[in-house]
Design a protein around this motif. Structure first.
Motif, mmCIF file in Angstrom:
data_model
loop_
_atom_site.group_PDB
_atom_site.id
_atom_site.type_symbol
_atom_site.label_atom_id
_atom_site.label_comp_id
_atom_site.label_asym_id
_atom_site.label_seq_id
_atom_site.Cartn_x
_atom_site.Cartn_y
_atom_site.Cartn_z
ATOM 1 N N ARG A 159 0.833 -1.205 0.000
ATOM 2 C CA ARG A 159 0.000 0.000 0.000
ATOM 3 C C ARG A 159 0.868 1.256 0.000
ATOM 4 O O ARG A 159 1.879 1.327 0.698
ATOM 5 N N VAL A 160 0.445 2.231 -0.802
ATOM 6 C CA VAL A 160 1.057 3.558 -0.841
ATOM 7 C C VAL A 160 -0.075 4.584 -0.821
ATOM 8 O O VAL A 160 -1.016 4.495 -1.613
ATOM 9 N N SER A 161 0.011 5.539 0.098
ATOM 10 C CA SER A 161 -1.015 6.579 0.228
ATOM 11 C C SER A 161 -0.414 7.927 -0.145
ATOM 12 O O SER A 161 0.683 8.281 0.303
ATOM 13 N N ILE A 162 -1.138 8.673 -0.989
ATOM 14 C CA ILE A 162 -0.703 10.003 -1.433
ATOM 15 C C ILE A 162 -1.817 10.994 -1.088
ATOM 16 O O ILE A 162 -2.964 10.797 -1.493
ATOM 17 N N ARG A 163 -1.463 12.013 -0.346
ATOM 18 C CA ARG A 163 -2.455 13.018 0.060
ATOM 19 C C ARG A 163 -1.887 14.411 -0.197
ATOM 20 O O ARG A 163 -0.740 14.696 0.161
ATOM 21 N N ALA A 164 -2.694 15.262 -0.841
ATOM 22 C CA ALA A 164 -2.296 16.645 -1.119
ATOM 23 C C ALA A 164 -3.353 17.586 -0.557
ATOM 24 O O ALA A 164 -4.550 17.314 -0.637
ATOM 25 N N GLU A 165 -2.915 18.694 0.009
ATOM 26 C CA GLU A 165 -3.831 19.682 0.565
ATOM 27 C C GLU A 165 -3.142 21.038 0.632
ATOM 28 O O GLU A 165 -1.906 21.127 0.565
ATOM 29 N N ALA A 166 -3.947 22.083 0.738
ATOM 30 C CA ALA A 166 -3.425 23.440 0.874
ATOM 31 C C ALA A 166 -3.343 23.799 2.348
ATOM 32 O O ALA A 166 -4.269 23.535 3.116
ATOM 33 N N VAL A 167 -2.233 24.384 2.759
ATOM 34 C CA VAL A 167 -2.034 24.802 4.150
ATOM 35 C C VAL A 167 -1.634 26.275 4.158
ATOM 36 O O VAL A 167 -0.999 26.761 3.223
ATOM 37 N N ALA A 168 -2.041 26.986 5.227
ATOM 38 C CA ALA A 168 -1.698 28.404 5.362
ATOM 39 C C ALA A 168 -0.300 28.524 5.952
ATOM 40 O O ALA A 168 0.019 27.921 6.964
ATOM 41 N N GLN A 169 0.535 29.332 5.283
ATOM 42 C CA GLN A 169 1.897 29.549 5.771
ATOM 43 C C GLN A 169 2.333 30.936 5.350
ATOM 44 O O GLN A 169 2.314 31.273 4.163
ATOM 45 N N ASP A 170 2.708 31.778 6.341
ATOM 46 C CA ASP A 170 3.144 33.154 6.063
ATOM 47 C C ASP A 170 2.075 33.932 5.302
ATOM 48 O O ASP A 170 2.363 34.677 4.355
ATOM 49 N N ASP A 171 0.804 33.731 5.706
ATOM 50 C CA ASP A 171 -0.340 34.452 5.133
ATOM 51 C C ASP A 171 -0.639 34.064 3.693
ATOM 52 O O ASP A 171 -1.466 34.693 3.041
ATOM 53 N N TYR A 172 0.049 33.025 3.154
ATOM 54 C CA TYR A 172 -0.218 32.586 1.795
ATOM 55 C C TYR A 172 -0.414 31.068 1.799
ATOM 56 O O TYR A 172 0.182 30.352 2.610
ATOM 57 N N PRO A 173 -1.248 30.562 0.870
ATOM 58 C CA PRO A 173 -1.451 29.111 0.833
ATOM 59 C C PRO A 173 -0.223 28.395 0.287
ATOM 60 O O PRO A 173 0.444 28.873 -0.633
ATOM 61 N N HIS A 174 0.096 27.264 0.863
ATOM 62 C CA HIS A 174 1.165 26.396 0.395
ATOM 63 C C HIS A 174 0.581 25.019 0.110
ATOM 64 O O HIS A 174 -0.469 24.652 0.614
ATOM 65 N N LEU A 175 1.277 24.294 -0.716
ATOM 66 C CA LEU A 175 0.873 22.941 -1.064
ATOM 67 C C LEU A 175 1.669 21.952 -0.216
ATOM 68 O O LEU A 175 2.901 22.028 -0.161
ATOM 69 N N MET A 176 0.964 21.042 0.443
ATOM 70 C CA MET A 176 1.618 19.993 1.225
ATOM 71 C C MET A 176 1.206 18.641 0.652
ATOM 72 O O MET A 176 0.009 18.331 0.575
ATOM 73 N N VAL A 177 2.193 17.854 0.226
ATOM 74 C CA VAL A 177 1.947 16.516 -0.320
ATOM 75 C C VAL A 177 2.665 15.513 0.577
ATOM 76 O O VAL A 177 3.859 15.670 0.865
ATOM 77 N N SER A 178 1.928 14.520 1.042
ATOM 78 C CA SER A 178 2.520 13.461 1.876
ATOM 79 C C SER A 178 2.372 12.129 1.162
ATOM 80 O O SER A 178 1.312 11.805 0.632
ATOM 81 N N ILE A 179 3.467 11.363 1.130
ATOM 82 C CA ILE A 179 3.490 10.023 0.532
ATOM 83 C C ILE A 179 3.977 9.057 1.596
ATOM 84 O O ILE A 179 5.076 9.234 2.152
ATOM 85 N N GLU A 180 3.179 8.058 1.908
ATOM 86 C CA GLU A 180 3.568 7.088 2.922
ATOM 87 C C GLU A 180 3.330 5.671 2.418
ATOM 88 O O GLU A 180 2.489 5.434 1.547
#
Length: 473
Positions: free
Chosen positions: A378-399
């Motif tokens: 199994r491989v899980s991939i999750r992407a979401e937008a996170v707030a950082q320094d007043d601007y949205p950032h992209l966070m992608v996690s692969i486990e």
């Protein structure tokens, strides 16, 4: 988390907030000062009007005092019946300045208790002039008191004192103050609404310019378009010129990187081919091929890094995350079909990466490739937008659900060319390339334990949230 903390200094807030706050403070100060001045003037006018009423009574008493009758037989009367009501608040008193209480002539309302002089009289007034001030009645009721001295020649000097209830003045001033506060409150509210409309109308071009820049950053446009006021139009023109200049510089850098890649790869290919055709010992030929492959990997690594460094700050370049991840999952599903890996992808539609698609696929592709190598199934991939320094950032996690890594080994594998297990194929540059690319995009890569039991790789890079969606704090 709110983009504007409650106690953020005013100088760091938006122009609209600064204008609204400064207008509110200035208007409030002006209205309060005006209210204080008007209330003071009204109190003075009310006191003068009240004193005029008292002075009429005092003059009537003074007229009776200077009549030719015998002092003991003089009659002091006022037509106002309130002077006859006990403790009505309306009092008069006539007597010598040093007279004893029994020698004083007083109104019936005083019920035999002398009227004391004002506690704050006007001491500058002379004989025959009016003195006024405030005092207290025997029931502690506040009084407005006026008095004047009348000189009767041989008979001596007499003091005429008249008092009225001061709460009439206070009540009148209080009603005026309440009416003033209501009026000024409505005026302040009208000024606030007018100011907000002016700010909204005045700053509308700046909001339009900001939206245009946001469209460029998201890759939806390549320049600022539209008409702007004369004081903002030069700024829009300069930004467009800056974008064009930046694009030309990056295009030249891309061309030079491509030329350098061709200039280096061609000799390496010739060396490898010549070694294969030459009559060289097997060990020497294998060694040359091995080192040539290492050189090719290093050349590709540094050329890719140079290309990414040139493109990382490109304005107007963005990549949609969902189709890019879908393509990577299809590719690695075919590569690792023998392991029958189940890929789970969670990504909201419309999520974007602010950068080149090739760089995004290289970063995520290396992480998915690494997870697929070690995963049990199994491989899980999750992407979401996170707030950082007043601007949205992209966070992608692969486990993955593989064996994972010990905490002390996680930093070690990020080193260039470092491999902890030589049984797996690869050059050892994958995670290093990902970390370097993330750094070029002002992001970061971290490794941690996965909920599936293996390794979890988390990469944070600039990105944009889907329209209408708020990034996670």
């Amino acid at each position: 988390m709110s983009p504007f903390p409650a106690w953020l200094p005013l100088r760091r807030r938006s122009i609209a907030v600064r204008l609204a706050t400064s207008a509110l403070l200035a208007s409030s100060a002006i209205l309060l000062i005006a209210a204080g001045i008007l209330t003071t003037l009204y109190r003075e006018n009310t006191e003068r009007a009240f004193d005029s009423r008292l002075l009429v009574y005092a003059n009537n008493l003074a007229t009776d005092l200077v009549s030719p009758n015998d002092p003991e037989s003089r009659s002091f009367t006022l037509s106002d019946p309130r002077f006859d009501l006990p403790l009505s608040g309306w009092y008069w008193q006539i007597g010598r300045p040093d007279a004893k209480p029994r020698d004083l002539r007083t109104s019936r309302s005083l019920v035999g208790v002398p009227l004391k002089a004002a506690s704050t009289p006007d001491t500058t007034a002379g004989v025959g002039q009016i003195r006024q001030g405030y005092g207290r009645a025997q029931d502690e009721r506040p009084l407005r008191i006026i008095e004047r001295d009348v000189d009767l020649g041989e008979e001596g000097r007499y003091t005429v004192r008249v008092a009225g209830p001061a709460d009439e003045i206070a009540n009148d001033v209080g009603r005026f103050r309440f009416s003033l506060m209501v009026t000024f409150g409505l005026l302040g509210l009208s000024l606030a609404l007018t100011t907000l409309l002016q700010i909204r109308f005045g700053l509308a071009p700046l909001a339009k310019l900001r939206n245009a820049l946001g469209a460029i950053r998201r890759g939806e446009s390549d320049r600022i378009t539209g008409e702007y006021p004369r004081d903002i139009a030069p700024l829009a023109g300069e930004v467009n010129l800056l974008i064009e200049t930046n694009r030309e510089i990056l295009e030249r850098a891309r061309t030079q990187v491509g030329n350098l890649a061709h200039a280096l790869k061609t000799p390496l290919s010739i060396i490898v081919n010549e070694v294969g055709a030459a009559d060289a010992p097997g060990d020497l030929s294998a060694k040359i091929r091995e080192q040539a492959a290492v050189m090719r990997d290093q050349v590709n690594y540094h050329l890719d890094r140079a290309r990414a460094a040139a493109l990382a700050g490109t304005l107007g370049t963005s990549t949609e995350v969902e189709p890019a991840l879908a393509g990577l999952v299809r590719t690695f599903g075919k590569i690792y079909r023998d392991k029958d890996i189940a890929y789970a992808v969670h990504v909201p539609p419309g999520l974007r990466f602010r950068g080149e698609r090739q760089d995004f696929e290289e970063m995520i592709g290396n992480l998915v490739d690494n997870a697929s190598k070690w995963a049990a199934g199994r491989v899980s991939i999750r992407a979401e937008a996170v707030a950082q320094d007043d601007y949205p950032h992209l966070m992608v996690s692969i486990e993955d659900d593989g064996p994972g890594l010990a905490p002390e080994d996680r930093d070690a594998v990020l080193g260039r060319g470092r491999r902890l297990d030589e049984t797996k194929p690869g050059s050892g540059l994958g995670l290093s390339i990902v970390a370097d690319l993330a750094t070029l995009y002002r992001g970061r890569l971290r490794l941690e334990a996965a909920s599936l039991g293996g390794l979890r790789a988390v990469i944070e890079v600039p990105g944009d949230a889907p329209a209408g969606a708020a990034p996670h704090a």
